[in-house]
Design a protein around this motif. Structure first.
Motif, PDB file in Angstrom:
ATOM      1  N   ALA A   1       0.804  -1.121  -0.216  1.00  0.00           N
ATOM      2  CA  ALA A   1       0.030  -0.093   0.087  1.00  0.00           C
ATOM      3  C   ALA A   1       0.842   1.320   0.187  1.00  0.00           C
ATOM      4  O   ALA A   1       0.550   2.311  -0.637  1.00  0.00           O
ATOM      5  N   GLU A   2       2.032   1.224   0.660  1.00  0.00           N
ATOM      6  CA  GLU A   2       2.893   2.385   0.892  1.00  0.00           C
ATOM      7  C   GLU A   2       3.645   2.693  -0.523  1.00  0.00           C
ATOM      8  O   GLU A   2       3.797   3.709  -1.100  1.00  0.00           O
ATOM      9  N   VAL A   3       4.245   1.563  -1.091  1.00  0.00           N
ATOM     10  CA  VAL A   3       4.807   1.737  -2.313  1.00  0.00           C
ATOM     11  C   VAL A   3       3.946   2.140  -3.361  1.00  0.00           C
ATOM     12  O   VAL A   3       4.273   2.968  -4.216  1.00  0.00           O
ATOM     13  N   ASN A   4       2.741   1.499  -3.505  1.00  0.00           N
ATOM     14  CA  ASN A   4       1.771   2.212  -4.344  1.00  0.00           C
ATOM     15  C   ASN A   4       1.355   3.523  -4.166  1.00  0.00           C
ATOM     16  O   ASN A   4       1.219   4.560  -5.141  1.00  0.00           O
ATOM     17  N   GLY A   5       1.041   3.804  -2.843  1.00  0.00           N
ATOM     18  CA  GLY A   5       0.583   5.323  -2.431  1.00  0.00           C
ATOM     19  C   GLY A   5       1.659   6.387  -2.928  1.00  0.00           C
ATOM     20  O   GLY A   5       1.192   7.306  -3.106  1.00  0.00           O
ATOM     21  N   GLN A   6       2.746   5.855  -2.688  1.00  0.00           N
ATOM     22  CA  GLN A   6       3.942   6.866  -2.831  1.00  0.00           C
ATOM     23  C   GLN A   6       4.479   6.826  -4.211  1.00  0.00           C
ATOM     24  O   GLN A   6       5.118   8.138  -4.771  1.00  0.00           O
ATOM     25  N   GLY A   7       3.830   6.050  -5.055  1.00  0.00           N
ATOM     26  CA  GLY A   7       4.431   6.080  -6.539  1.00  0.00           C
ATOM     27  C   GLY A   7       5.623   5.667  -6.410  1.00  0.00           C
ATOM     28  O   GLY A   7       6.677   6.338  -7.628  1.00  0.00           O
ATOM     29  N   PHE A   8       6.252   5.046  -5.806  1.00  0.00           N
ATOM     30  CA  PHE A   8       7.667   4.712  -5.384  1.00  0.00           C
ATOM     31  C   PHE A   8       8.114   4.169  -6.905  1.00  0.00           C
ATOM     32  O   PHE A   8       9.273   4.450  -7.252  1.00  0.00           O
ATOM     33  N   LEU A   9       7.501   3.427  -7.527  1.00  0.00           N
ATOM     34  CA  LEU A   9       8.020   2.821  -8.772  1.00  0.00           C
ATOM     35  C   LEU A   9       7.752   3.398 -10.118  1.00  0.00           C
ATOM     36  O   LEU A   9       8.003   3.018 -11.289  1.00  0.00           O
ATOM     37  N   GLY A  10       7.180   4.739  -9.858  1.00  0.00           N
ATOM     38  CA  GLY A  10       6.601   5.618 -10.861  1.00  0.00           C
ATOM     39  C   GLY A  10       5.308   5.727 -11.348  1.00  0.00           C
ATOM     40  O   GLY A  10       4.208   4.858 -10.630  1.00  0.00           O
ATOM     41  N   GLU A  11       4.662   6.788 -11.969  1.00  0.00           N
ATOM     42  CA  GLU A  11       3.401   6.933 -12.052  1.00  0.00           C
ATOM     43  C   GLU A  11       2.679   5.857 -12.878  1.00  0.00           C
ATOM     44  O   GLU A  11       3.189   5.340 -13.849  1.00  0.00           O
ATOM     45  N   GLY A  12       1.620   5.326 -12.006  1.00  0.00           N
ATOM     46  CA  GLY A  12       0.859   4.176 -12.802  1.00  0.00           C
ATOM     47  C   GLY A  12       1.343   2.825 -12.338  1.00  0.00           C
ATOM     48  O   GLY A  12       0.572   1.946 -12.962  1.00  0.00           O
ATOM     49  N   VAL A  13       2.471   2.607 -11.764  1.00  0.00           N
ATOM     50  CA  VAL A  13       2.886   1.487 -11.365  1.00  0.00           C
ATOM     51  C   VAL A  13       2.625   0.790 -10.167  1.00  0.00           C
ATOM     52  O   VAL A  13       2.583   1.664  -9.139  1.00  0.00           O
ATOM     53  N   THR A  14       2.071  -0.254 -10.059  1.00  0.00           N
ATOM     54  CA  THR A  14       1.359  -0.766  -8.865  1.00  0.00           C
ATOM     55  C   THR A  14       1.874  -2.228  -8.503  1.00  0.00           C
ATOM     56  O   THR A  14       2.072  -3.039  -9.552  1.00  0.00           O
ATOM     57  N   LEU A  15       2.205  -2.577  -7.509  1.00  0.00           N
ATOM     58  CA  LEU A  15       2.432  -3.833  -6.905  1.00  0.00           C
ATOM     59  C   LEU A  15       0.866  -4.605  -6.522  1.00  0.00           C
ATOM     60  O   LEU A  15       0.082  -3.753  -5.989  1.00  0.00           O
ATOM     61  N   VAL A  16       0.829  -5.775  -6.840  1.00  0.00           N
ATOM     62  CA  VAL A  16      -0.285  -6.445  -6.609  1.00  0.00           C
ATOM     63  C   VAL A  16       0.218  -7.757  -5.838  1.00  0.00           C
ATOM     64  O   VAL A  16       0.916  -8.355  -6.262  1.00  0.00           O
ATOM     65  N   LEU A  17      -0.329  -7.844  -4.624  1.00  0.00           N
ATOM     66  CA  LEU A  17       0.107  -9.041  -3.686  1.00  0.00           C
ATOM     67  C   LEU A  17      -1.246  -9.927  -3.404  1.00  0.00           C
ATOM     68  O   LEU A  17      -2.260  -9.527  -3.055  1.00  0.00           O
ATOM     69  N   GLU A  18      -0.870 -11.103  -3.813  1.00  0.00           N
ATOM     70  CA  GLU A  18      -1.928 -11.992  -3.509  1.00  0.00           C
ATOM     71  C   GLU A  18      -1.320 -13.133  -2.389  1.00  0.00           C
ATOM     72  O   GLU A  18      -0.332 -13.578  -2.318  1.00  0.00           O
ATOM     73  N   GLU A  19      -2.277 -13.601  -1.611  1.00  0.00           N
ATOM     74  CA  GLU A  19      -1.891 -14.124  -0.354  1.00  0.00           C
ATOM     75  C   GLU A  19      -2.439 -15.610  -0.472  1.00  0.00           C
ATOM     76  O   GLU A  19      -3.864 -15.874  -0.671  1.00  0.00           O
ATOM     77  N   VAL A  20      -1.603 -16.990  -0.344  1.00  0.00           N
ATOM     78  CA  VAL A  20      -2.228 -18.081  -0.300  1.00  0.00           C
ATOM     79  C   VAL A  20      -1.775 -18.924   0.981  1.00  0.00           C
ATOM     80  O   VAL A  20      -0.832 -18.598   1.505  1.00  0.00           O
ATOM     81  N   ASP A  21      -2.706 -19.869   1.591  1.00  0.00           N
ATOM     82  CA  ASP A  21      -2.092 -20.377   2.624  1.00  0.00           C
ATOM     83  C   ASP A  21      -1.666 -21.670   2.635  1.00  0.00           C
ATOM     84  O   ASP A  21      -2.099 -22.639   1.777  1.00  0.00           O
ATOM     85  N   SER A  22      -0.480 -21.806   3.382  1.00  0.00           N
ATOM     86  CA  SER A  22       0.408 -23.060   3.050  1.00  0.00           C
ATOM     87  C   SER A  22       0.025 -24.003   4.082  1.00  0.00           C
ATOM     88  O   SER A  22       0.350 -24.993   4.196  1.00  0.00           O
ATOM     89  N   ALA A  23      -0.772 -23.551   5.161  1.00  0.00           N
ATOM     90  CA  ALA A  23      -1.565 -24.085   6.175  1.00  0.00           C
ATOM     91  C   ALA A  23      -0.629 -25.179   7.171  1.00  0.00           C
ATOM     92  O   ALA A  23      -1.139 -26.119   7.539  1.00  0.00           O
TER      93      ALA A  23
END
Length: 386
Positions: A69-91
């Motif tokens: 959220a911080e990386v995206n909110g700050q535009g750290f990687l450039g304008e219009g660039v977003t990280l997407v994180l998906e979590e899966v459970d290894s249980a």
């Protein structure tokens, strides 16, 4: 917060992150070769969100989501660039972790993996991601066989690299007669108990009078508690999982033991509180504590508390710094492909950076942090003055 509530919190923030990513535009995602930074960069977390060490997996997932959220909110990687994180459970299952990693590896849109947090899972996964040439940043998983090549990285300093703080504390306090009660199933704890701490003890003039192994399934420590109480060592090292430590401390006190308890990172962030009055005064070394007062740690703690309504544990700081390591890697290499992230992670590791855990350095692809010794005062962690 309950495990169910925690999982809902992680899911909510992951969904928020995904919504933010919908707004991304520009070049397509999914490259595995070089060629610049894509508008959407997908990461997958494979971690224990349920099971005996879900507290570590959930914490890392929350910290990672906050960093995204911080990386995206700050535009750290450039304008219009977003990280997407998906979590899966290894249980808590090696086979499931391997299956989820293999699935992620076959998805051309996945550029890097975060996790798992258990050493057994990570040691099984590491050769797979090396063969598949998919950069993977582990947290926890401090045992051997995890960081094994160019594509495996670790964003948790092995406990052995800062656990010497405990040995130094015992020596300074004159608590030289030590007993060890440890989980022999869990590689990180077993290695620390059987080889690493004995060396630390020798270097600091400590004597290990007794060393008792138990299994991850052990939940009743009555016989061990009676044996240790009868021997009366100056201190007992509890190299156990969090729930085991709670039971062991309670039964040791009930058996009449009144000496010093020394724990490990599994007791951090309030986990010791479950033992009530029996854990008061326990000390343990950690790579991060919400009690730290350096600028970066305070900023992370404030942001985490605002987002989740509670203080962060070390697992969250590790997950947070892992994502920021990846973000810095993409920026450093100017390439969000798998190869670009791999190259960037190595470049950032060579330089080091300041994160939630302080001044971070590396030995190869393996993180190192100063660590701090904390004392549980019954309500919160406090930095142990030395």
């Amino acid at each position: 917060m309950s495990a169910i509530s925690a999982r809902r919190g992680v899911t909510a923030l992951v969904l928020t992150t995904a919504v933010l990513a919908v707004a991304a535009c520009g070049s397509s995602a999914g490259r595995t070769d070089g060629g610049g930074i894509d508008s959407e960069i997908k990461l997958v977390g494979v971690r224990d969100l349920t099971g005996p060490v879900s507290y570590a997996g959930e914490g890392a997932a929350r910290g990672s989501a906050l960093a995204v959220a911080e990386v995206n909110g700050q535009g750290f990687l450039g304008e219009g660039v977003t990280l997407v994180l998906e979590e899966v459970d290894s249980a808590g299952e090696i086979e499931r972790a391997s299956s989820e990693v293999t699935k992620a590896m076959s998805d051309p849109e996945v550029m890097a993996i975060l996790g798992p947090v258990q050493g057994q899972q990570s040691a099984a996964v590491a050769p797979v991601v090396e063969r598949g040439r998919l950069p993977t940043v582990f947290t926890q998983s401090a045992s051997e066989g995890v960081v094994i090549g160019e594509y495996t990285f670790r964003a948790t300093a092995p406990m052995s690299t800062f656990y010497g703080l405990a040995a130094e504390f015992l020596a300074e306090e004159g608590l030289t007669d030590v007993a060890v009660l440890y989980n022999a199933t869990y590689p990180t704890l077993a290695e620390l108990a059987e080889s690493q701490f004995p060396q630390m003890a020798e270097e600091n003039g400590l004597t290990i009078a007794t060393s008792i192994p138990v299994q991850s399934t052990t939940q009743d420590f009555t016989s061990q508690a009676q044996e240790l109480a009868a021997e009366g060592p100056d201190a007992v090292l509890l190299l156990l999982l969090s729930s085991q430590s709670v039971t062991a401390m309670t039964q040791l006190r009930q058996a009449g033991y009144d000496g010093q308890f020394v724990g490990n990172t599994n007791n951090a962030g309030g986990n010791a509180a479950e033992a009530g009055e029996h854990s008061v005064g326990m000390v343990y070394p950690v790579d991060f504590s919400a009690a730290q007062d350096d600028e970066q740690a305070k900023a992370f703690t404030a942001a985490y508390q605002k987002e989740y309504g509670e203080l962060p544990k070390a697992y969250a700081a590790e997950g947070y710094d892992a994502v920021w390591w990846i973000a810095r890697a993409i920026k450093a290499s100017g390439d969000s492909s798998r190869e670009g992230i791999r190259d960037g992670l190595a470049q950032v590791a060579a330089e080091g950076f300041t994160g939630a855990m302080g001044e971070i350095s590396f030995e190869g692809n393996d993180m190192r942090v100063p660590g701090v010794l904390v004392r549980w005062d019954g309500t919160k962690e406090v930095i142990e003055a030395r």
